[in-house]
Design a protein around this motif. Structure first.
Motif, PDB file in Angstrom:
ATOM      1  N   ASP A 177      58.792  45.094  35.827  1.00  0.00           N
ATOM      2  CA  ASP A 177      59.846  44.982  36.836  1.00  0.00           C
ATOM      3  C   ASP A 177      60.324  46.376  37.207  1.00  0.00           C
ATOM      4  N   THR A 178      60.253  46.722  38.488  1.00  0.00           N
ATOM      5  CA  THR A 178      60.757  48.008  38.964  1.00  0.00           C
ATOM      6  C   THR A 178      61.678  47.795  40.163  1.00  0.00           C
ATOM      7  N   GLU A 179      62.707  48.645  40.251  1.00  0.00           N
ATOM      8  CA  GLU A 179      63.568  48.621  41.430  1.00  0.00           C
ATOM      9  C   GLU A 179      62.953  49.455  42.549  1.00  0.00           C
ATOM     10  N   ALA A 180      62.365  50.595  42.168  1.00  0.00           N
ATOM     11  CA  ALA A 180      61.685  51.452  43.145  1.00  0.00           C
ATOM     12  C   ALA A 180      60.513  52.139  42.454  1.00  0.00           C
ATOM     13  N   GLY A 181      59.326  51.988  43.023  1.00  0.00           N
ATOM     14  CA  GLY A 181      58.154  52.601  42.412  1.00  0.00           C
ATOM     15  C   GLY A 181      56.957  51.674  42.460  1.00  0.00           C
ATOM     16  N   ASP A 182      55.778  52.265  42.587  1.00  0.00           N
ATOM     17  CA  ASP A 182      54.553  51.478  42.649  1.00  0.00           C
ATOM     18  C   ASP A 182      54.172  50.959  41.264  1.00  0.00           C
ATOM     19  N   ILE A 183      53.457  49.838  41.257  1.00  0.00           N
ATOM     20  CA  ILE A 183      52.956  49.240  40.018  1.00  0.00           C
ATOM     21  C   ILE A 183      51.442  49.089  40.142  1.00  0.00           C
ATOM     22  N   GLU A 184      50.733  49.630  39.173  1.00  0.00           N
ATOM     23  CA  GLU A 184      49.269  49.532  39.149  1.00  0.00           C
ATOM     24  C   GLU A 184      48.825  49.027  37.779  1.00  0.00           C
ATOM     25  N   ILE A 185      48.079  47.929  37.771  1.00  0.00           N
ATOM     26  CA  ILE A 185      47.627  47.316  36.520  1.00  0.00           C
ATOM     27  C   ILE A 185      46.133  47.037  36.610  1.00  0.00           C
ATOM     28  N   SER A 186      45.404  47.399  35.554  1.00  0.00           N
ATOM     29  CA  SER A 186      43.983  47.046  35.470  1.00  0.00           C
ATOM     30  C   SER A 186      43.665  46.590  34.052  1.00  0.00           C
ATOM     31  N   TYR A 187      42.781  45.599  33.951  1.00  0.00           N
ATOM     32  CA  TYR A 187      42.411  45.035  32.653  1.00  0.00           C
ATOM     33  C   TYR A 187      41.102  45.645  32.148  1.00  0.00           C
ATOM     34  N   LYS A 188      41.028  45.787  30.824  1.00  0.00           N
ATOM     35  CA  LYS A 188      39.819  46.324  30.204  1.00  0.00           C
ATOM     36  C   LYS A 188      38.663  45.341  30.367  1.00  0.00           C
ATOM     37  N   LYS A 189      38.974  44.061  30.194  1.00  0.00           N
ATOM     38  CA  LYS A 189      38.020  42.985  30.444  1.00  0.00           C
ATOM     39  C   LYS A 189      38.670  41.978  31.385  1.00  0.00           C
ATOM     40  N   ALA A 190      37.874  41.345  32.215  1.00  0.00           N
ATOM     41  CA  ALA A 190      38.422  40.388  33.172  1.00  0.00           C
ATOM     42  C   ALA A 190      39.163  39.271  32.441  1.00  0.00           C
ATOM     43  N   PRO A 191      40.400  38.972  32.829  1.00  0.00           N
ATOM     44  CA  PRO A 191      41.160  37.885  32.183  1.00  0.00           C
ATOM     45  C   PRO A 191      40.445  36.554  32.332  1.00  0.00           C
ATOM     46  N   THR A 192      40.596  35.696  31.311  1.00  0.00           N
ATOM     47  CA  THR A 192      39.929  34.396  31.326  1.00  0.00           C
ATOM     48  C   THR A 192      40.906  33.225  31.425  1.00  0.00           C
ATOM     49  N   SER A 193      42.178  33.471  31.075  1.00  0.00           N
ATOM     50  CA  SER A 193      43.180  32.408  31.144  1.00  0.00           C
ATOM     51  C   SER A 193      44.541  33.035  31.435  1.00  0.00           C
ATOM     52  N   LEU A 194      44.813  33.217  32.730  1.00  0.00           N
ATOM     53  CA  LEU A 194      45.984  34.002  33.113  1.00  0.00           C
ATOM     54  C   LEU A 194      46.715  33.381  34.297  1.00  0.00           C
ATOM     55  N   ALA A 195      48.032  33.191  34.138  1.00  0.00           N
ATOM     56  CA  ALA A 195      48.890  32.768  35.240  1.00  0.00           C
ATOM     57  C   ALA A 195      49.545  34.010  35.825  1.00  0.00           C
ATOM     58  N   VAL A 196      49.443  34.180  37.145  1.00  0.00           N
ATOM     59  CA  VAL A 196      49.887  35.412  37.796  1.00  0.00           C
ATOM     60  C   VAL A 196      51.004  35.118  38.793  1.00  0.00           C
ATOM     61  N   SER A 197      52.058  35.942  38.732  1.00  0.00           N
ATOM     62  CA  SER A 197      53.128  35.877  39.721  1.00  0.00           C
ATOM     63  C   SER A 197      53.511  37.303  40.085  1.00  0.00           C
ATOM     64  N   ALA A 198      53.427  37.650  41.381  1.00  0.00           N
ATOM     65  CA  ALA A 198      53.744  39.002  41.844  1.00  0.00           C
ATOM     66  C   ALA A 198      54.602  38.918  43.086  1.00  0.00           C
ATOM     67  N   LYS A 199      55.735  39.629  43.062  1.00  0.00           N
ATOM     68  CA  LYS A 199      56.604  39.628  44.244  1.00  0.00           C
ATOM     69  C   LYS A 199      57.113  41.033  44.528  1.00  0.00           C
ATOM     70  N   SER A 200      57.231  41.333  45.811  1.00  0.00           N
ATOM     71  CA  SER A 200      57.720  42.632  46.251  1.00  0.00           C
ATOM     72  C   SER A 200      58.511  42.431  47.534  1.00  0.00           C
ATOM     73  N   ASN A 201      59.643  43.089  47.641  1.00  0.00           N
ATOM     74  CA  ASN A 201      60.522  42.876  48.787  1.00  0.00           C
ATOM     75  C   ASN A 201      60.044  43.545  50.070  1.00  0.00           C
ATOM     76  N   ASN A 202      59.466  44.758  49.922  1.00  0.00           N
ATOM     77  CA  ASN A 202      59.237  45.559  51.121  1.00  0.00           C
ATOM     78  C   ASN A 202      57.788  45.965  51.378  1.00  0.00           C
ATOM     79  N   THR A 203      56.894  45.818  50.409  1.00  0.00           N
ATOM     80  CA  THR A 203      55.551  46.370  50.593  1.00  0.00           C
ATOM     81  C   THR A 203      54.455  45.414  50.179  1.00  0.00           C
ATOM     82  N   ASP A 204      53.257  45.953  50.035  1.00  0.00           N
ATOM     83  CA  ASP A 204      52.067  45.131  49.859  1.00  0.00           C
ATOM     84  C   ASP A 204      51.862  44.687  48.414  1.00  0.00           C
ATOM     85  N   ILE A 205      51.187  43.547  48.288  1.00  0.00           N
ATOM     86  CA  ILE A 205      50.764  43.023  46.989  1.00  0.00           C
ATOM     87  C   ILE A 205      49.256  42.841  47.045  1.00  0.00           C
ATOM     88  N   ASN A 206      48.534  43.520  46.170  1.00  0.00           N
ATOM     89  CA  ASN A 206      47.074  43.456  46.154  1.00  0.00           C
ATOM     90  C   ASN A 206      46.594  42.914  44.807  1.00  0.00           C
TER      91      ASN A 206
END
Length: 291
Positions: free
Chosen positions: A222-251
């Motif tokens: 959780d950030t108020e201001a600042g980019d977030i970058e996440i990468s996994y060492k191995k592709a996740p196999t059982s993952l629920a994802v939720s991503a929200k951003s007020n002003n910019t892109d979600i990739n």
């Protein structure tokens, strides 16, 4: 005439500061202190530092060894004290006396702490202004409270780790911390090749970069201001994802992700059964997640 007086006063002040610094350096002496303690008698290690660097690393013996190197004016700048099963290390800045009593002069020092593997259960560090290093140490619990200064954590193993910073960069690399909590007011946070079943990163202002992380039970960022970058060492196999951003892109670049919601400000979905969780929120920053 006023300009001449002002300039003269300025020169006197600058000259006084220089003289004060010179006087302090002449009076200051080299300081060295070394002690060793049987790790079996120490359960908790507490460190308080005003401004010196603090460096932890693995000990090759069954003893906790502590050394300090720096400058000393009058009193010892660093003290070591056993209090039952606690070892308390304190570094306190010394103020210059006289007119310049509000200033601290002289070079900063360094405190070196060598900890045996599985030798100390708890490590607590409170730091006002100085860099922190932890290298190849193992313990049950780590608590670091940092006011200003950078922190480098590498090759650390712990059941729980709590790191809070007012102003400074934090880097955690090649580490295994089962329950990890990072709280930052101002400063970037970098994590690479970290294994954690439960991790939570909260930042008011700064980049959060998490690379080559292992899929765990939960990861919350959780950030108020600042980019977030996440990468996994191995592709996740059982993952629920939720991503929200007020002003910019979600990739979200995750193989096998089936989206249940896909808008500019909110994206949700899961991979496989979605037994584990990834929750990301940014008030003002780009979010990128990839495997």
């Amino acid at each position: 005439m006023k300009k001449i007086i002002t300039a003269t006063v300025g020169l006197v002040v600058i000259g006084g500061l220089a003289f004060g610094a010179y006087t302090y350096n002449v009076e200051a002496k080299s300081f060295e202190k070394n002690e060793s303690y049987n790790a079996e008698n120490i359960e908790t290690l507490k460190v308080y530092s005003d401004s010196w660097e603090v460096r932890f690393k693995k000990s090759n013996s069954n003893e906790v060894t502590v050394s300090a190197e720096g400058k000393q004016k009058k009193k010892e700048p660093v003290t070591f004290k056993r209090n039952g099963d606690e070892l308390v290390i304190k570094q306190k800045d010394q103020k210059n006396s006289g007119f310049f009593g509000g200033f601290s002069f002289g070079s900063k020092g360094t405190i070196f702490i060598n900890v045996p593997e599985s030798g100390v259960d708890n490590i607590e560090l409170t730091n006002k202004d100085g860099d922190i290093e932890m290298n190849k140490i193992s313990t049950n619990n780590i608590v670091v409270k940092n006011n200003a200064g950078d922190g480098t954590i590498k090759g650390v193993s712990a059941n729980s780790g709590k790191f809070s910073s007012q102003d400074g960069m934090l880097s955690v690399e090649d580490s295994s911390i089962e329950k990890l909590k990072v709280t930052s007011v101002s400063g970037d946070n970098y994590m690479k090749d970290v294994s954690s079943s439960e991790a939570k990163v909260t930042s008011e202002d700064g980049v959060v970069s998490i690379k080559d992380i292992n899929e765990g039970k939960s990861l919350d960022v959780d950030t108020e201001a600042g980019d977030i970058e996440i990468s996994y060492k191995k592709a996740p196999t059982s993952l629920a994802v939720s991503a929200k951003s007020n002003n910019t892109d979600i990739n979200l670049k995750l193989d096998g992700l089936k989206k249940s919601k896909d808008t500019k400000k909110l994206k949700k979905g899961k991979i496989g059964q979605g037994d584990n969780e990834l929750n990301i929120s940014s008030g003002d920053g780009v979010i990128t997640v990839a495997d």
